[in-house]
Design an enzyme around this catalytic site. Structure first.
Site, PDB file in Angstrom:
ATOM      1  N   ASP A  67       2.696  -6.323  -6.733  1.00 18.52           N
ATOM      2  CA  ASP A  67       1.549  -6.805  -7.055  1.00 18.52           C
ATOM      3  C   ASP A  67       1.019  -5.955  -8.141  1.00 18.52           C
ATOM      4  O   ASP A  67       1.636  -5.199  -8.508  1.00 18.52           O
ATOM      5  CB  ASP A  67       0.631  -6.777  -5.816  1.00 18.52           C
ATOM      6  CG  ASP A  67       0.821  -5.639  -4.932  1.00 18.52           C
ATOM      7  OD1 ASP A  67       1.143  -4.625  -5.535  1.00 18.52           O
ATOM      8  OD2 ASP A  67       0.309  -5.502  -3.863  1.00 18.52           O
ATOM      9  N   ASN A 136      -6.030  -4.043   7.269  1.00 17.99           N
ATOM     10  CA  ASN A 136      -6.262  -5.187   7.737  1.00 17.99           C
ATOM     11  C   ASN A 136      -4.944  -6.318   7.881  1.00 17.99           C
ATOM     12  O   ASN A 136      -4.813  -7.295   8.058  1.00 17.99           O
ATOM     13  CB  ASN A 136      -7.097  -6.039   6.834  1.00 17.99           C
ATOM     14  CG  ASN A 136      -6.495  -6.309   5.745  1.00 17.99           C
ATOM     15  OD1 ASN A 136      -5.408  -5.868   5.100  1.00 17.99           O
ATOM     16  ND2 ASN A 136      -7.348  -7.124   4.692  1.00 17.99           N
ATOM     17  N   HIS A 138      -2.316  -6.433   5.508  1.00 19.62           N
ATOM     18  CA  HIS A 138      -1.858  -6.978   4.473  1.00 19.62           C
ATOM     19  C   HIS A 138      -0.431  -6.668   4.034  1.00 19.62           C
ATOM     20  O   HIS A 138      -0.315  -5.340   4.259  1.00 19.62           O
ATOM     21  CB  HIS A 138      -3.061  -7.268   3.287  1.00 19.62           C
ATOM     22  CG  HIS A 138      -3.127  -6.091   2.529  1.00 19.62           C
ATOM     23  ND1 HIS A 138      -4.411  -5.723   1.989  1.00 19.62           N
ATOM     24  CD2 HIS A 138      -2.459  -4.836   2.309  1.00 19.62           C
ATOM     25  CE1 HIS A 138      -4.324  -4.728   1.301  1.00 19.62           C
ATOM     26  NE2 HIS A 138      -3.098  -4.141   1.303  1.00 19.62           N
ATOM     27  N   GLU A 143      -3.470 -11.396   1.950  1.00 22.37           N
ATOM     28  CA  GLU A 143      -4.507 -10.948   2.795  1.00 22.37           C
ATOM     29  C   GLU A 143      -4.411 -11.763   3.947  1.00 22.37           C
ATOM     30  O   GLU A 143      -4.127 -13.100   3.929  1.00 22.37           O
ATOM     31  CB  GLU A 143      -5.935 -11.026   2.224  1.00 22.37           C
ATOM     32  CG  GLU A 143      -5.861 -10.052   0.865  1.00 22.37           C
ATOM     33  CD  GLU A 143      -6.124  -8.499   1.319  1.00 22.37           C
ATOM     34  OE1 GLU A 143      -6.005  -8.315   2.280  1.00 22.37           O
ATOM     35  OE2 GLU A 143      -6.849  -7.816   0.277  1.00 22.37           O
TER      36      GLU A 143
HETATM   37  C1  F6R Z   1       0.442  -2.108  -3.011  1.00 24.67           C
HETATM   38  C2  F6R Z   1       0.487  -2.956  -1.546  1.00 24.67           C
HETATM   39  C3  F6R Z   1      -0.504  -2.949  -0.725  1.00 24.67           C
HETATM   40  C4  F6R Z   1      -0.205  -1.330  -0.004  1.00 24.67           C
HETATM   41  C5  F6R Z   1      -1.240  -1.386   1.092  1.00 24.67           C
HETATM   42  C6  F6R Z   1      -1.010  -0.042   1.876  1.00 24.67           C
HETATM   43  O1  F6R Z   1       1.460  -2.591  -3.981  1.00 24.67           O
HETATM   44  O2  F6R Z   1       1.467  -4.021  -1.786  1.00 24.67           O
HETATM   45  O3  F6R Z   1       0.097  -3.671   0.208  1.00 24.67           O
HETATM   46  O4  F6R Z   1       1.128  -1.094   0.360  1.00 24.67           O
HETATM   47  O5  F6R Z   1      -2.680  -1.593   0.673  1.00 24.67           O
HETATM   48  O6  F6R Z   1      -2.004   0.995   0.840  1.00 24.67           O
HETATM   49  P1  F6R Z   1      -1.616   2.632   1.192  1.00 24.67           P
HETATM   50  O7  F6R Z   1      -0.237   3.092   0.963  1.00 24.67           O
HETATM   51  O8  F6R Z   1      -2.314   2.931  -0.043  1.00 24.67           O
HETATM   52  O9  F6R Z   1      -2.573   2.789   2.256  1.00 24.67           O
END
Ligand code: F6R
Length: 252
Positions: A67, A136, A138, A143
Protein backbone atom coordinates in the site's frame (compact mmCIF):
# COMPACT_ATOMS: atom_id res chain seq x y z
CA UNK A 1 -2.49 -22.76 11.80
CA UNK A 2 1.18 -22.43 12.51
CA UNK A 3 2.17 -20.04 15.29
CA UNK A 4 5.73 -19.18 16.16
CA UNK A 5 5.97 -17.48 19.55
CA UNK A 6 9.01 -16.03 21.27
CA UNK A 7 9.90 -13.59 24.01
CA UNK A 8 12.74 -12.46 21.75
CA UNK A 9 11.66 -10.23 18.86
CA UNK A 10 15.18 -10.61 17.49
CA UNK A 11 14.76 -14.40 17.23
CA UNK A 12 11.47 -13.90 15.38
CA UNK A 13 13.08 -11.43 12.97
CA UNK A 14 16.01 -13.74 12.28
CA UNK A 15 13.71 -16.73 11.75
CA UNK A 16 11.52 -14.78 9.28
CA UNK A 17 14.51 -13.48 7.35
CA UNK A 18 16.03 -16.96 7.16
CA UNK A 19 12.79 -18.36 5.76
CA UNK A 20 12.85 -15.63 3.09
CA UNK A 21 16.55 -16.29 2.36
CA UNK A 22 15.82 -20.01 1.94
CA UNK A 23 12.92 -19.24 -0.40
CA UNK A 24 15.17 -17.00 -2.51
CA UNK A 25 17.78 -19.77 -2.69
CA UNK A 26 15.13 -22.13 -4.01
CA UNK A 27 13.72 -19.50 -6.37
CA UNK A 28 16.07 -16.56 -7.14
CA UNK A 29 13.19 -14.83 -9.00
CA UNK A 30 11.02 -14.84 -5.89
CA UNK A 31 8.04 -12.49 -5.83
CA UNK A 32 8.18 -10.93 -2.40
CA UNK A 33 5.27 -8.96 -0.97
CA UNK A 34 6.29 -6.22 1.46
CA UNK A 35 4.61 -4.30 4.26
CA UNK A 36 5.57 -1.05 5.95
CA UNK A 37 4.92 0.07 9.54
CA UNK A 38 6.85 -0.69 12.72
CA UNK A 39 6.38 -4.45 12.71
CA UNK A 40 8.58 -5.53 9.76
CA UNK A 41 11.47 -3.12 10.42
CA UNK A 42 13.41 -5.81 12.32
CA UNK A 43 12.83 -8.36 9.54
CA UNK A 44 14.27 -5.86 7.04
CA UNK A 45 17.25 -5.20 9.33
CA UNK A 46 17.88 -8.92 9.49
CA UNK A 47 17.53 -9.31 5.70
CA UNK A 48 20.08 -6.49 5.19
CA UNK A 49 22.46 -8.25 7.55
CA UNK A 50 22.08 -11.55 5.64
CA UNK A 51 22.76 -9.66 2.41
CA UNK A 52 25.88 -8.00 3.83
CA UNK A 53 27.12 -11.42 4.91
CA UNK A 54 26.66 -12.79 1.41
CA UNK A 55 23.84 -15.12 2.46
CA UNK A 56 21.12 -13.67 0.27
CA UNK A 57 21.05 -12.25 -3.24
CA UNK A 58 18.19 -9.97 -4.34
CA UNK A 59 19.45 -9.59 -7.91
CA UNK A 60 16.45 -11.29 -9.53
CA UNK A 61 13.90 -10.83 -6.73
CA UNK A 62 10.80 -8.76 -7.49
CA UNK A 63 8.99 -6.89 -4.73
CA UNK A 64 5.39 -5.73 -4.42
CA UNK A 65 4.37 -3.40 -1.64
CA UNK A 66 0.94 -3.63 -0.10
CA UNK A 67 0.00 0.00 0.00
CA UNK A 68 0.79 3.71 -0.09
CA UNK A 69 -0.80 6.88 1.25
CA UNK A 70 -2.98 8.65 -1.29
CA UNK A 71 -1.84 12.21 -1.99
CA UNK A 72 1.72 11.58 -0.79
CA UNK A 73 4.34 11.49 -3.53
CA UNK A 74 6.99 8.81 -3.51
CA UNK A 75 9.76 11.30 -2.71
CA UNK A 76 7.99 12.58 0.38
CA UNK A 77 10.01 11.31 3.36
CA UNK A 78 6.75 10.13 4.97
CA UNK A 79 5.77 7.96 2.00
CA UNK A 80 5.94 4.17 2.16
CA UNK A 81 8.33 4.41 -0.78
CA UNK A 82 10.78 6.41 1.34
CA UNK A 83 10.24 4.01 4.25
CA UNK A 84 11.21 1.06 2.07
CA UNK A 85 14.34 2.81 0.80
CA UNK A 86 15.41 3.70 4.31
CA UNK A 87 14.86 0.27 5.83
CA UNK A 88 15.61 -2.08 2.94
CA UNK A 89 16.03 -0.98 -0.67
CA UNK A 90 19.02 1.34 -0.14
CA UNK A 91 21.00 -1.46 1.51
CA UNK A 92 20.53 -4.43 -0.82
CA UNK A 93 21.07 -5.28 -4.49
CA UNK A 94 17.42 -5.22 -5.55
CA UNK A 95 17.05 -3.74 -9.05
CA UNK A 96 15.00 -0.55 -9.26
CA UNK A 97 12.90 -1.95 -12.07
CA UNK A 98 11.95 -4.89 -9.87
CA UNK A 99 10.43 -2.69 -7.14
CA UNK A 100 6.66 -2.17 -7.28
CA UNK A 101 4.78 0.23 -4.99
CA UNK A 102 1.48 2.00 -5.69
CA UNK A 103 2.09 5.65 -6.56
CA UNK A 104 0.25 7.76 -3.97
CA UNK A 105 1.03 10.92 -5.94
CA UNK A 106 -0.64 9.71 -9.17
CA UNK A 107 -2.76 12.35 -10.93
CA UNK A 108 -5.51 9.84 -11.55
CA UNK A 109 -5.74 7.49 -8.53
CA UNK A 110 -8.27 5.17 -10.20
CA UNK A 111 -5.92 4.71 -13.13
CA UNK A 112 -3.13 4.03 -10.67
CA UNK A 113 -5.20 1.27 -9.05
CA UNK A 114 -5.72 -0.30 -12.48
CA UNK A 115 -2.01 0.03 -13.33
CA UNK A 116 -0.94 -1.59 -10.05
CA UNK A 117 -3.48 -4.35 -10.33
CA UNK A 118 -2.34 -5.14 -13.87
CA UNK A 119 1.22 -5.53 -12.56
CA UNK A 120 0.00 -7.93 -9.85
CA UNK A 121 -2.10 -9.96 -12.27
CA UNK A 122 0.72 -10.19 -14.82
CA UNK A 123 3.19 -11.24 -12.13
CA UNK A 124 0.90 -14.01 -10.87
CA UNK A 125 0.62 -14.99 -7.20
CA UNK A 126 3.12 -13.50 -4.78
CA UNK A 127 5.42 -16.21 -3.43
CA UNK A 128 5.98 -14.83 0.08
CA UNK A 129 3.94 -11.97 1.52
CA UNK A 130 5.01 -10.19 4.71
CA UNK A 131 2.08 -8.76 6.69
CA UNK A 132 1.56 -6.67 9.79
CA UNK A 133 -1.86 -6.30 11.40
CA UNK A 134 -3.57 -3.02 12.23
CA UNK A 135 -5.13 -2.47 15.68
CA UNK A 136 -8.53 -2.99 14.03
CA UNK A 137 -7.45 -6.11 12.14
CA UNK A 138 -6.70 -4.44 8.81
CA UNK A 139 -4.18 -6.01 6.45
CA UNK A 140 -2.64 -3.78 3.84
CA UNK A 141 -5.13 -0.95 4.04
CA UNK A 142 -8.11 -3.26 3.76
CA UNK A 143 -10.10 -1.79 6.63
CA UNK A 144 -12.94 -3.63 8.44
CA UNK A 145 -16.14 -3.42 6.44
CA UNK A 146 -19.25 -5.35 5.36
CA UNK A 147 -17.52 -6.08 2.06
CA UNK A 148 -13.86 -6.17 1.13
CA UNK A 149 -12.53 -5.28 -2.31
CA UNK A 150 -10.68 -8.08 -4.06
CA UNK A 151 -8.42 -5.85 -6.17
CA UNK A 152 -6.23 -2.78 -5.76
CA UNK A 153 -8.42 0.10 -4.69
CA UNK A 154 -8.66 3.38 -2.82
CA UNK A 155 -9.55 2.85 0.80
CA UNK A 156 -10.74 5.45 3.29
CA UNK A 157 -8.66 4.93 6.39
CA UNK A 158 -10.39 4.06 9.66
CA UNK A 159 -10.12 6.55 12.48
CA UNK A 160 -7.90 4.25 14.53
CA UNK A 161 -5.56 3.94 11.53
CA UNK A 162 -5.42 7.72 11.10
CA UNK A 163 -4.69 8.11 14.80
CA UNK A 164 -1.86 5.60 14.53
CA UNK A 165 -0.51 7.46 11.52
CA UNK A 166 -0.34 10.63 13.60
CA UNK A 167 3.04 9.31 14.81
CA UNK A 168 4.41 10.55 11.48
CA UNK A 169 1.78 13.07 10.34
CA UNK A 170 0.27 15.98 12.27
CA UNK A 171 -3.46 15.36 12.81
CA UNK A 172 -4.47 17.81 10.03
CA UNK A 173 -2.00 16.27 7.59
CA UNK A 174 -2.73 12.57 8.28
CA UNK A 175 -3.84 11.08 4.94
CA UNK A 176 -7.51 10.20 4.78
CA UNK A 177 -7.11 7.54 2.09
CA UNK A 178 -4.64 4.96 0.91
CA UNK A 179 -4.13 2.86 -2.22
CA UNK A 180 -4.03 -0.78 -1.20
CA UNK A 181 -3.63 -4.20 -2.71
CA UNK A 182 -6.99 -5.95 -2.47
CA UNK A 183 -7.80 -8.85 -0.21
CA UNK A 184 -7.75 -11.42 -3.03
CA UNK A 185 -4.23 -10.50 -4.12
CA UNK A 186 -3.08 -10.88 -0.51
CA UNK A 187 -4.85 -14.19 0.06
CA UNK A 188 -3.57 -15.62 -3.23
CA UNK A 189 0.01 -15.40 -1.90
CA UNK A 190 1.58 -18.84 -1.74
CA UNK A 191 3.06 -18.20 1.69
CA UNK A 192 2.21 -15.48 4.20
CA UNK A 193 4.41 -14.37 7.07
CA UNK A 194 2.17 -12.41 9.43
CA UNK A 195 3.86 -10.76 12.38
CA UNK A 196 2.44 -9.01 15.44
CA UNK A 197 4.46 -7.50 18.27
CA UNK A 198 3.66 -5.86 21.58
CA UNK A 199 0.82 -5.90 24.08
CA UNK A 200 -1.24 -3.40 22.09
CA UNK A 201 -1.70 -6.16 19.48
CA UNK A 202 -2.82 -8.82 22.01
CA UNK A 203 -6.57 -8.16 21.70
CA UNK A 204 -6.63 -7.95 17.91
CA UNK A 205 -4.51 -11.10 17.59
CA UNK A 206 -7.00 -12.97 19.78
CA UNK A 207 -9.73 -11.89 17.36
CA UNK A 208 -7.57 -12.66 14.31
CA UNK A 209 -6.63 -16.16 15.48
CA UNK A 210 -9.52 -17.28 17.68
CA UNK A 211 -12.43 -15.15 16.56
CA UNK A 212 -14.88 -15.75 13.75
CA UNK A 213 -13.69 -15.30 10.21
CA UNK A 214 -15.26 -11.98 9.30
CA UNK A 215 -14.68 -9.04 6.98
CA UNK A 216 -15.03 -6.89 10.14
CA UNK A 217 -11.58 -8.20 11.03
CA UNK A 218 -9.85 -8.67 7.65
CA UNK A 219 -6.83 -10.45 9.15
CA UNK A 220 -9.19 -13.19 10.45
CA UNK A 221 -9.46 -14.34 6.80
CA UNK A 222 -5.88 -15.57 7.18
CA UNK A 223 -7.28 -18.42 9.31
CA UNK A 224 -8.37 -20.03 6.07
CA UNK A 225 -5.04 -19.57 4.27
CA UNK A 226 -3.26 -22.92 3.77
CA UNK A 227 0.25 -21.58 4.36
CA UNK A 228 0.19 -18.64 6.75
CA UNK A 229 2.82 -18.49 9.48
CA UNK A 230 2.03 -16.19 12.40
CA UNK A 231 5.01 -14.77 14.26
CA UNK A 232 4.05 -13.32 17.65
CA UNK A 233 6.07 -12.10 20.56
CA UNK A 234 4.78 -13.24 23.95
CA UNK A 235 3.03 -9.93 24.56
CA UNK A 236 1.03 -10.12 21.34
CA UNK A 237 0.23 -13.79 22.13
CA UNK A 238 -0.71 -13.09 25.77
CA UNK A 239 -4.50 -13.27 25.27
CA UNK A 240 -4.55 -16.49 23.24
CA UNK A 241 -6.13 -19.60 24.66
CA UNK A 242 -3.18 -21.92 25.21
CA UNK A 243 -5.45 -24.97 24.89
CA UNK A 244 -6.52 -24.15 21.36
CA UNK A 245 -6.01 -27.44 19.59
CA UNK A 246 -6.08 -25.87 16.13
CA UNK A 247 -2.72 -24.23 16.63
CA UNK A 248 0.56 -25.84 15.74
CA UNK A 249 2.70 -23.80 18.15
CA UNK A 250 6.46 -23.55 18.06
CA UNK A 251 8.32 -21.63 20.78
CA UNK A 252 11.60 -20.01 19.77
C1 F6R B 1 1.53 -1.21 6.00
C2 F6R B 1 0.33 -2.03 6.17
C3 F6R B 1 -0.43 -2.03 7.43
C4 F6R B 1 0.43 -2.31 8.67
C5 F6R B 1 -0.41 -2.28 9.94
C6 F6R B 1 0.43 -2.50 11.17
O1 F6R B 1 2.10 -1.41 4.73
O2 F6R B 1 -0.02 -2.69 5.24
O3 F6R B 1 -1.45 -2.99 7.35
O4 F6R B 1 1.05 -3.56 8.53
O5 F6R B 1 -1.06 -1.05 10.04
O6 F6R B 1 1.29 -1.42 11.35
P1 F6R B 1 2.43 -1.47 12.46
O7 F6R B 1 3.38 -2.52 12.04
O8 F6R B 1 3.05 -0.10 12.41
O9 F6R B 1 1.77 -1.78 13.76
Amino acid sequence: MKLIISNSVEKLNIHCSEIIADMIKINPELKLGLATGNTPIGIYRSLVSLFKNGKINFNDVRTFNLDEYLGISKDDPRSFSSFMKKHLFDHINLKNENINIPNGGAKDPQDECKRYDKILVQAGSIDVQILGVGLNGHIGYNEPNMNLSPYTHIETLAEVTRNTNSRIFSSEEAPVQGITMGISSILQSKMIICMALGKEKAQVMKEVLEGQITTQCPASLLQSHPNCLFFLDEKAASKLNSKNIFFDIQYL
